[in-house]
Scaffold this motif. Structure first.
Motif, PDB file in Angstrom:
ATOM      1  N   UNK A   1      74.964  50.961  28.245  1.00  0.00           N
ATOM      2  CA  UNK A   1      74.503  49.921  27.319  1.00  0.00           C
ATOM      3  C   UNK A   1      73.018  49.699  27.495  1.00  0.00           C
ATOM      4  N   UNK A   2      72.357  49.305  26.417  1.00  0.00           N
ATOM      5  CA  UNK A   2      70.933  48.978  26.517  1.00  0.00           C
ATOM      6  C   UNK A   2      70.745  47.701  27.325  1.00  0.00           C
ATOM      7  N   UNK A   3      71.844  47.004  27.595  1.00  0.00           N
ATOM      8  CA  UNK A   3      71.783  45.783  28.392  1.00  0.00           C
ATOM      9  C   UNK A   3      72.049  46.082  29.871  1.00  0.00           C
ATOM     10  N   UNK A   4      71.997  47.351  30.248  1.00  0.00           N
ATOM     11  CA  UNK A   4      72.472  47.722  31.577  1.00  0.00           C
ATOM     12  C   UNK A   4      71.570  47.243  32.716  1.00  0.00           C
ATOM     13  N   UNK A   5      70.364  46.778  32.401  1.00  0.00           N
ATOM     14  CA  UNK A   5      69.542  46.243  33.481  1.00  0.00           C
ATOM     15  C   UNK A   5      69.790  44.750  33.701  1.00  0.00           C
ATOM     16  N   UNK A   6      70.613  44.151  32.861  1.00  0.00           N
ATOM     17  CA  UNK A   6      70.921  42.720  33.010  1.00  0.00           C
ATOM     18  C   UNK A   6      72.121  42.519  33.933  1.00  0.00           C
ATOM     19  N   UNK A   7      72.116  41.432  34.706  1.00  0.00           N
ATOM     20  CA  UNK A   7      73.281  41.124  35.549  1.00  0.00           C
ATOM     21  C   UNK A   7      74.526  40.884  34.694  1.00  0.00           C
ATOM     22  N   UNK A   8      75.677  41.213  35.268  1.00  0.00           N
ATOM     23  CA  UNK A   8      76.935  40.968  34.559  1.00  0.00           C
ATOM     24  C   UNK A   8      77.053  39.505  34.126  1.00  0.00           C
ATOM     25  N   UNK A   9      76.552  38.581  34.954  1.00  0.00           N
ATOM     26  CA  UNK A   9      76.680  37.149  34.638  1.00  0.00           C
ATOM     27  C   UNK A   9      75.969  36.825  33.328  1.00  0.00           C
ATOM     28  N   UNK A  10      74.805  37.424  33.123  1.00  0.00           N
ATOM     29  CA  UNK A  10      74.049  37.197  31.888  1.00  0.00           C
ATOM     30  C   UNK A  10      74.797  37.796  30.706  1.00  0.00           C
ATOM     31  N   UNK A  11      75.317  39.002  30.910  1.00  0.00           N
ATOM     32  CA  UNK A  11      76.044  39.662  29.825  1.00  0.00           C
ATOM     33  C   UNK A  11      77.320  38.881  29.499  1.00  0.00           C
ATOM     34  N   UNK A  12      77.936  38.291  30.531  1.00  0.00           N
ATOM     35  CA  UNK A  12      79.150  37.488  30.304  1.00  0.00           C
ATOM     36  C   UNK A  12      78.822  36.297  29.413  1.00  0.00           C
ATOM     37  N   UNK A  13      77.685  35.684  29.684  1.00  0.00           N
ATOM     38  CA  UNK A  13      77.302  34.496  28.920  1.00  0.00           C
ATOM     39  C   UNK A  13      77.013  34.828  27.457  1.00  0.00           C
ATOM     40  N   UNK A  14      76.410  36.004  27.231  1.00  0.00           N
ATOM     41  CA  UNK A  14      75.922  36.314  25.891  1.00  0.00           C
ATOM     42  C   UNK A  14      76.879  37.110  25.023  1.00  0.00           C
ATOM     43  N   UNK A  15      77.915  37.690  25.627  1.00  0.00           N
ATOM     44  CA  UNK A  15      78.731  38.628  24.855  1.00  0.00           C
ATOM     45  C   UNK A  15      79.541  37.925  23.771  1.00  0.00           C
ATOM     46  N   UNK A  16      79.680  38.597  22.621  1.00  0.00           N
ATOM     47  CA  UNK A  16      80.408  38.001  21.495  1.00  0.00           C
ATOM     48  C   UNK A  16      81.922  38.106  21.676  1.00  0.00           C
ATOM     49  N   UNK A  17      82.361  39.040  22.515  1.00  0.00           N
ATOM     50  CA  UNK A  17      83.808  39.257  22.621  1.00  0.00           C
ATOM     51  C   UNK A  17      84.390  38.627  23.888  1.00  0.00           C
ATOM     52  N   UNK A  18      85.451  37.810  23.743  1.00  0.00           N
ATOM     53  CA  UNK A  18      86.027  37.137  24.917  1.00  0.00           C
ATOM     54  C   UNK A  18      86.541  38.106  25.997  1.00  0.00           C
ATOM     55  N   UNK A  19      87.026  39.272  25.596  1.00  0.00           N
ATOM     56  CA  UNK A  19      87.536  40.219  26.604  1.00  0.00           C
ATOM     57  C   UNK A  19      86.386  40.789  27.435  1.00  0.00           C
ATOM     58  N   UNK A  20      85.261  41.082  26.791  1.00  0.00           N
ATOM     59  CA  UNK A  20      84.093  41.571  27.534  1.00  0.00           C
ATOM     60  C   UNK A  20      83.543  40.467  28.438  1.00  0.00           C
ATOM     61  N   UNK A  21      83.518  39.243  27.924  1.00  0.00           N
ATOM     62  CA  UNK A  21      83.040  38.134  28.764  1.00  0.00           C
ATOM     63  C   UNK A  21      83.901  38.026  30.016  1.00  0.00           C
ATOM     64  N   UNK A  22      85.203  38.142  29.826  1.00  0.00           N
ATOM     65  CA  UNK A  22      86.097  38.019  30.975  1.00  0.00           C
ATOM     66  C   UNK A  22      85.914  39.181  31.959  1.00  0.00           C
TER      67      UNK A  22
END
Ligand code: 6AU
Length: 273
Positions: A1-22
């Motif tokens: 992902x182009x977001x791969x340098x971001x921490x999982x916590x940040x991606x969890x907060x921003x993701x549109x899909x509940x399964x990805x957030x989880x």
């Protein structure tokens, strides 16, 4: 992902899909980006492995059709252990048929995949009708697990001579972009950002699950090809999938801890933490 340098916590907060957030939340909570590929032949072996390795993994991957004794207690046992150890379940069914057939294979049927699997994977050999069909079932008003189910597109394969490369993989990316309500990412050997046009908008964050991971072996006798955990993560994988490297080790718990540490350290390095 182009977001791969971001921490999982940040991606969890921003993701549109509940399964990805989880998924990202579980990874952060357990400090694990490891998926065990639990290719067991009986319910007893499967549940024993889930209980032993549960504390160290983010996701438990099944091939539910490998079980010679699949029953209610397999499904309920798996769900109980997922709750006990806070892991998610990925059924590696590799759906590939026409839409009408895959809906039946996914929901009800002998394998009851929709009941236990938070994540499934699909091949788009036949085009994007398969994704639309599964999405329709996942989003149906009377579906019990709405917002708790998602899929990955199988966009590359780890075997020697794989035909899932180049234009085929690029087509997978295009389809994923059109189906963000149900597709959260890819099974791929690396981040797919080297494909032109793969860079999406601010809200686009595909999760990469990478199989063909083994710390000590390069190939098997049937065409499987491996990279190490740190190679996978540094190439942009978000979650590594390990089968024989863990369950066939002399001590699977020691092995899973080793994989957990190596791939978590590689993730920390990649995200500059
Ligand atoms: O670590 P292994 O080689 O013991 O197991 C790898 C697992 C198996 C395969 O069915 C699966 O990963 N797999 C997949 C998946 C996850 O979709 C795709 C692929 O290209 N290669 C692969 O090995 O359960």
């Amino acid at each position: 992902s182009s977001k791969s340098t971001l921490p999982y916590a940040t991606r969890a907060k921003n993701h549109l899909h509940p399964v990805a957030r989880r998924l990202f939340d579980v990874a952060e909570a357990k400090k694990s980006n490891v998926i065990i590929s639990a290719d067991m032949g009986t319910t007893e072996e499967l549940l024993k492995l889930a209980d032993q390795l549960g504390p160290y993994i983010a996701v438990f991957k099944t091939h539910i059709d490998l079980l010679s004794d699949l029953s209610d207690s397999t499904i309920s046992g798996l769900k109980d252990l997922a709750a006990k150890h806070n892991f998610m379940i990925f059924e590696d069914r590799k759906f590939i048929d026409i839409g009408h057939t895959v809906q039946q294979q996914y929901h009800d049927g002998a394998l009851r995949i929709s009941e236990f699997a938070h994540v499934v994977n699909a091949s788009v050999l036949a085009g994007d009708g398969i994704i639309e069909a599964l999405e329709q079932t996942m989003a149906a008003p009377n579906f019990l697990y709405k917002d708790e189910r998602a899929m990955l597109i199988l966009s590359e394969m780890t075997t020697a001579g794989s035909l899932a490369t180049g234009d085929y993989t690029r087509f997978c990316i295009e389809i994923a972009k059109k189906h963000k309500k149900s597709v959260i990412g890819f099974v791929a050997t690396q981040a797919l950002t080297h494909f032109r046009g793969s860079e999406g908008g601010e809200d686009e964050d595909f999760v990469i699950f990478t199989t063909g991971v083994n710390a000590t072996t390069k190939v098997d006798s049937l065409g499987q090809q491996y990279q190490t955990p740190s190679s996978a993560i540094s190439r942009g994988s978000d979650f590594i999938i390990v089968g024989r490297g863990i369950y066939a080790a002399p001590n699977p718990v020691a092995a899973v801890k080793h994989y957990q540490k190596e791939s978590w350290d590689a993730y920390l390095a990649r995200t500059n933490q």
